[in-house]
Motif scaffolding. Sequence first.
Motif, PDB file in Angstrom:
ATOM      1  N   GLU A 268      -3.596  44.138  24.365  1.00  0.00           N
ATOM      2  CA  GLU A 268      -4.639  43.724  23.428  1.00  0.00           C
ATOM      3  C   GLU A 268      -4.054  42.919  22.275  1.00  0.00           C
ATOM      4  OE1 GLU A 268      -7.754  46.285  21.233  1.00  0.00           O
ATOM      5  OE2 GLU A 268      -7.622  47.058  23.293  1.00  0.00           O
ATOM      6  N   ARG A 269      -2.948  43.408  21.719  1.00  0.00           N
ATOM      7  CA  ARG A 269      -2.284  42.716  20.619  1.00  0.00           C
ATOM      8  C   ARG A 269      -1.781  41.351  21.071  1.00  0.00           C
ATOM      9  NH1 ARG A 269       2.017  40.760  19.036  1.00  0.00           N
ATOM     10  NH2 ARG A 269       3.172  41.433  20.845  1.00  0.00           N
ATOM     11  N   SER A 270      -1.191  41.327  22.233  1.00  0.00           N
ATOM     12  CA  SER A 270      -0.668  40.081  22.776  1.00  0.00           C
ATOM     13  C   SER A 270      -1.793  39.075  23.022  1.00  0.00           C
ATOM     14  CB  SER A 270       0.085  40.368  24.068  1.00  0.00           C
ATOM     15  OG  SER A 270       0.570  39.181  24.621  1.00  0.00           O
ATOM     16  N   ASP A 271      -2.913  39.570  23.539  1.00  0.00           N
ATOM     17  CA  ASP A 271      -4.066  38.705  23.792  1.00  0.00           C
ATOM     18  C   ASP A 271      -4.628  38.142  22.484  1.00  0.00           C
ATOM     19  OD1 ASP A 271      -6.105  37.523  25.497  1.00  0.00           O
ATOM     20  OD2 ASP A 271      -7.472  39.000  24.590  1.00  0.00           O
ATOM     21  N   ALA A 272      -4.734  39.003  21.491  1.00  0.00           N
ATOM     22  CA  ALA A 272      -5.241  38.550  20.187  1.00  0.00           C
ATOM     23  C   ALA A 272      -4.303  37.515  19.574  1.00  0.00           C
ATOM     24  CB  ALA A 272      -5.410  39.735  19.246  1.00  0.00           C
ATOM     25  N   ALA A 273      -3.002  37.760  19.659  1.00  0.00           N
ATOM     26  CA  ALA A 273      -2.031  36.807  19.112  1.00  0.00           C
ATOM     27  C   ALA A 273      -2.111  35.478  19.864  1.00  0.00           C
ATOM     28  CB  ALA A 273      -0.618  37.381  19.205  1.00  0.00           C
ATOM     29  N   ALA A 274      -2.282  35.529  21.165  1.00  0.00           N
ATOM     30  CA  ALA A 274      -2.398  34.303  21.955  1.00  0.00           C
ATOM     31  C   ALA A 274      -3.651  33.520  21.571  1.00  0.00           C
ATOM     32  CB  ALA A 274      -2.412  34.634  23.447  1.00  0.00           C
ATOM     33  N   ARG A 275      -4.748  34.236  21.314  1.00  0.00           N
ATOM     34  CA  ARG A 275      -5.988  33.558  20.912  1.00  0.00           C
ATOM     35  C   ARG A 275      -5.828  32.889  19.544  1.00  0.00           C
ATOM     36  NH1 ARG A 275     -10.350  37.907  21.262  1.00  0.00           N
ATOM     37  NH2 ARG A 275      -8.571  39.284  21.193  1.00  0.00           N
ATOM     38  N   VAL A 276      -5.143  33.556  18.639  1.00  0.00           N
ATOM     39  CA  VAL A 276      -4.902  32.961  17.318  1.00  0.00           C
ATOM     40  C   VAL A 276      -3.990  31.748  17.458  1.00  0.00           C
ATOM     41  CG1 VAL A 276      -3.804  33.323  15.065  1.00  0.00           C
ATOM     42  CG2 VAL A 276      -5.319  35.065  16.013  1.00  0.00           C
ATOM     43  N   ARG A 277      -2.913  31.869  18.257  1.00  0.00           N
ATOM     44  CA  ARG A 277      -2.006  30.730  18.450  1.00  0.00           C
ATOM     45  C   ARG A 277      -2.734  29.555  19.086  1.00  0.00           C
ATOM     46  NH1 ARG A 277       1.889  34.571  19.229  1.00  0.00           N
ATOM     47  NH2 ARG A 277       1.719  34.637  21.469  1.00  0.00           N
ATOM     48  N   GLN A 278      -3.651  29.820  20.012  1.00  0.00           N
ATOM     49  CA  GLN A 278      -4.398  28.737  20.651  1.00  0.00           C
ATOM     50  C   GLN A 278      -5.299  28.049  19.634  1.00  0.00           C
ATOM     51  OE1 GLN A 278      -4.021  27.429  23.755  1.00  0.00           O
ATOM     52  NE2 GLN A 278      -5.315  25.855  22.891  1.00  0.00           N
ATOM     53  N   ALA A 279      -5.987  28.827  18.815  1.00  0.00           N
ATOM     54  CA  ALA A 279      -6.833  28.238  17.771  1.00  0.00           C
ATOM     55  C   ALA A 279      -5.968  27.453  16.789  1.00  0.00           C
ATOM     56  CB  ALA A 279      -7.623  29.325  17.044  1.00  0.00           C
ATOM     57  N   LEU A 280      -4.797  27.979  16.474  1.00  0.00           N
ATOM     58  CA  LEU A 280      -3.860  27.296  15.579  1.00  0.00           C
ATOM     59  C   LEU A 280      -3.383  25.989  16.197  1.00  0.00           C
ATOM     60  CD1 LEU A 280      -2.484  27.814  12.835  1.00  0.00           C
ATOM     61  CD2 LEU A 280      -0.623  28.894  14.084  1.00  0.00           C
ATOM     62  N   ALA A 281      -3.141  25.994  17.497  1.00  0.00           N
ATOM     63  CA  ALA A 281      -2.682  24.781  18.182  1.00  0.00           C
ATOM     64  C   ALA A 281      -3.735  23.681  18.169  1.00  0.00           C
ATOM     65  CB  ALA A 281      -2.292  25.110  19.624  1.00  0.00           C
ATOM     66  N   ASP A 282      -4.998  24.051  18.031  1.00  0.00           N
ATOM     67  CA  ASP A 282      -6.085  23.062  17.991  1.00  0.00           C
ATOM     68  C   ASP A 282      -6.172  22.338  16.649  1.00  0.00           C
ATOM     69  OD1 ASP A 282      -6.788  23.745  20.547  1.00  0.00           O
ATOM     70  OD2 ASP A 282      -8.475  25.018  19.962  1.00  0.00           O
ATOM     71  N   LEU A 283      -5.501  22.877  15.634  1.00  0.00           N
ATOM     72  CA  LEU A 283      -5.564  22.272  14.301  1.00  0.00           C
ATOM     73  C   LEU A 283      -4.639  21.060  14.218  1.00  0.00           C
ATOM     74  CD1 LEU A 283      -5.348  25.433  12.010  1.00  0.00           C
ATOM     75  CD2 LEU A 283      -7.384  24.111  12.558  1.00  0.00           C
TER      76      LEU A 283
END
Length: 194
Positions: free
Chosen positions: A123-138
């Motif tokens: 769950e933590r890994s998935d949440a971190a991946a989702r944040v990194r993906q959103a961050l990569a879109d910036l």
Amino acid sequence: MTVSHASAASDGALVQALHDGDEEAFAEVFRRYYPTVYGVLLRITGVPDEAEDLTQEVFLRLYQRPVPLGTDVNLAGWLYRVASNLGFNAVRSRRRLRDRVLRWARLERPLVTGAPNPAAEAERSDAAARVRQALADLPERDRTVLILRHSGVSYAEIAAAVGIRTSSVGTVLARAERALRARYLARNPGAGEE
């Protein structure tokens, strides 16, 4: 430069000593900035071993080609800029490699390495991946500002790293945070309820 002098030296004096080939000055810069540079790279890559390797690369570059001398020497800004560039390049390279492997294998899901983790870690890994993906879109500047600030870097050092006025950092940071939140929520509907 003696050890006691090195630990009290300003960044400008350390940069001058680096240009003079002073090994003690390099050791002091390493001691002073290693934790923050590593933290920045860990936040960008999300992989401790890769962050460690990239941190070593940052300091190797400093050793081989010290910060240019000038009236406004900003050693921290230079280190964070190099770290950010290396980190984002590593993430892009990793993503390109993963995409090539997926295309080659014609897989429709991401590759999973290693043994299954407990549910909380997943769950933590998935949440971190989702944040990194959103961050990569910036845009790159917004990513850099967010990562540096959340790594404990000062506004002045952020301004030097991204090439903006110190007085503009707060505004750029607030806009970047709003953009990150909007992108995260767009990719993860219902996440705002968590």
